[in-house]
Scaffold this active site. Structure first.
Site, PDB file in Angstrom:
ATOM      1  N   VAL A 247       0.826  -1.205   0.000  1.00  0.00           N
ATOM      2  CA  VAL A 247       0.000   0.000   0.000  1.00  0.00           C
ATOM      3  C   VAL A 247       0.864   1.260   0.000  1.00  0.00           C
ATOM      4  O   VAL A 247       0.578   2.216  -0.712  1.00  0.00           O
ATOM      5  CB  VAL A 247      -0.969  -0.004   1.202  1.00  0.00           C
ATOM      6  CG1 VAL A 247      -1.639   1.346   1.400  1.00  0.00           C
ATOM      7  CG2 VAL A 247      -2.009  -1.111   1.020  1.00  0.00           C
ATOM      8  N   GLU A 248       1.913   1.261   0.783  1.00  0.00           N
ATOM      9  CA  GLU A 248       2.734   2.464   0.937  1.00  0.00           C
ATOM     10  C   GLU A 248       3.597   2.776  -0.287  1.00  0.00           C
ATOM     11  O   GLU A 248       3.685   3.926  -0.690  1.00  0.00           O
ATOM     12  CB  GLU A 248       3.636   2.341   2.167  1.00  0.00           C
ATOM     13  CG  GLU A 248       2.909   2.423   3.483  1.00  0.00           C
ATOM     14  CD  GLU A 248       2.375   3.811   3.809  1.00  0.00           C
ATOM     15  OE1 GLU A 248       2.719   4.790   3.103  1.00  0.00           O
ATOM     16  OE2 GLU A 248       1.604   3.916   4.759  1.00  0.00           O
ATOM     17  N   SER A 249       4.262   1.767  -0.842  1.00  0.00           N
ATOM     18  CA  SER A 249       5.249   2.055  -1.896  1.00  0.00           C
ATOM     19  C   SER A 249       5.206   1.108  -3.083  1.00  0.00           C
ATOM     20  O   SER A 249       6.003   1.274  -4.006  1.00  0.00           O
ATOM     21  CB  SER A 249       6.659   2.001  -1.307  1.00  0.00           C
ATOM     22  OG  SER A 249       6.991   0.657  -0.962  1.00  0.00           O
TER      23      SER A 249
ATOM     24  N   TYR B  78      -7.329   4.072   5.298  1.00  0.00           N
ATOM     25  CA  TYR B  78      -6.004   3.473   5.179  1.00  0.00           C
ATOM     26  C   TYR B  78      -5.964   2.053   5.755  1.00  0.00           C
ATOM     27  O   TYR B  78      -5.505   1.130   5.064  1.00  0.00           O
ATOM     28  CB  TYR B  78      -4.937   4.368   5.833  1.00  0.00           C
ATOM     29  CG  TYR B  78      -3.562   3.742   5.791  1.00  0.00           C
ATOM     30  CD1 TYR B  78      -2.800   3.785   4.626  1.00  0.00           C
ATOM     31  CD2 TYR B  78      -3.040   3.067   6.892  1.00  0.00           C
ATOM     32  CE1 TYR B  78      -1.539   3.192   4.568  1.00  0.00           C
ATOM     33  CE2 TYR B  78      -1.792   2.478   6.842  1.00  0.00           C
ATOM     34  CZ  TYR B  78      -1.052   2.538   5.677  1.00  0.00           C
ATOM     35  OH  TYR B  78       0.191   1.938   5.623  1.00  0.00           O
TER      36      TYR B  78
END
Length: 181
Positions: A89-91, A165
């Site tokens: 999800v982040e990168s 999130y």
């Protein structure tokens, strides 16, 4: 995509470690993993390797990434599958990722953490150091939230009180990294 740590071009000064912590660390290193622990790690790696292939095509880098994720997650007391979902999800497993807010690397660590921890020599673009920070921070928030993963994930993202999130991370976990136990 290069996931290797950058060459050691500068000397890192590590803080003095209190004797009690040194003794604990030495004990951990001195105790080899049990056969059951080795088996569990190998089994996990073999299950995750094909799942990670769509994000990291290079087999050697994929193996190194999984090894590091497993190690750092276990060290922090986290399920490695959750760490995989957070990274996705982040990168999207891009170690050089930088967000519009300034978060850096695989786990999108905000630079203020370097000041917070007093480790000014740390480079958050180093994927393995970034992974260590991310796992430690997530474990910290999980402790703060008394085991509530939804709230810990929202804190990690800076969106406490919102669920978008944590829902994204949980969806990534369910769709890509879930293991029936």
């Amino acid at each position: 995509m290069a996931l290797q740590s950058p060459p050691a071009q500068r000397v890192r000064v590590e803080p003095d470690i209190p004797p009690s912590l040194r003794q604990t660390l030495d004990t951990l290193v001195a105790v080899p993993p049990s056969p059951d622990q080795v088996w569990a790690a190998r089994r996990w790696m073999s299950q995750m390797e094909p799942k990670l292939a769509r994000f990291i095509p290079d087999e050697a880098l994929r193996g190194e990434m999984l090894t590091r994720i497993y190690h750092e997650a276990r060290l922090a007391g986290l399920a490695p599958e959750i760490v995989l979902a957070v990274i996705q999800v982040e990168s999207a497993f891009q170690p050089e990722a930088v967000s519009s807010a300034g978060a850096v690397g695989l786990m999108q660590i905000m630079p203020f953490w370097i000041r917070e921890l007093g480790r000014s020599a740390d480079d958050l673009m180093d994927p393995w150091l970034n992974l260590r920070y991310g796992c430690t921070i997530l474990a910290h928030y999980l402790a703060v939230e008394r085991g509530d993963l939804t709230r810990a994930l929202a804190r990690y993202n800076g969106s406490l009180g919102q669920t978008w999130y944590p829902e994204r991370v949980m969806r990534a976990w369910r769709d890509n990294w879930w293991l029936a136990r």
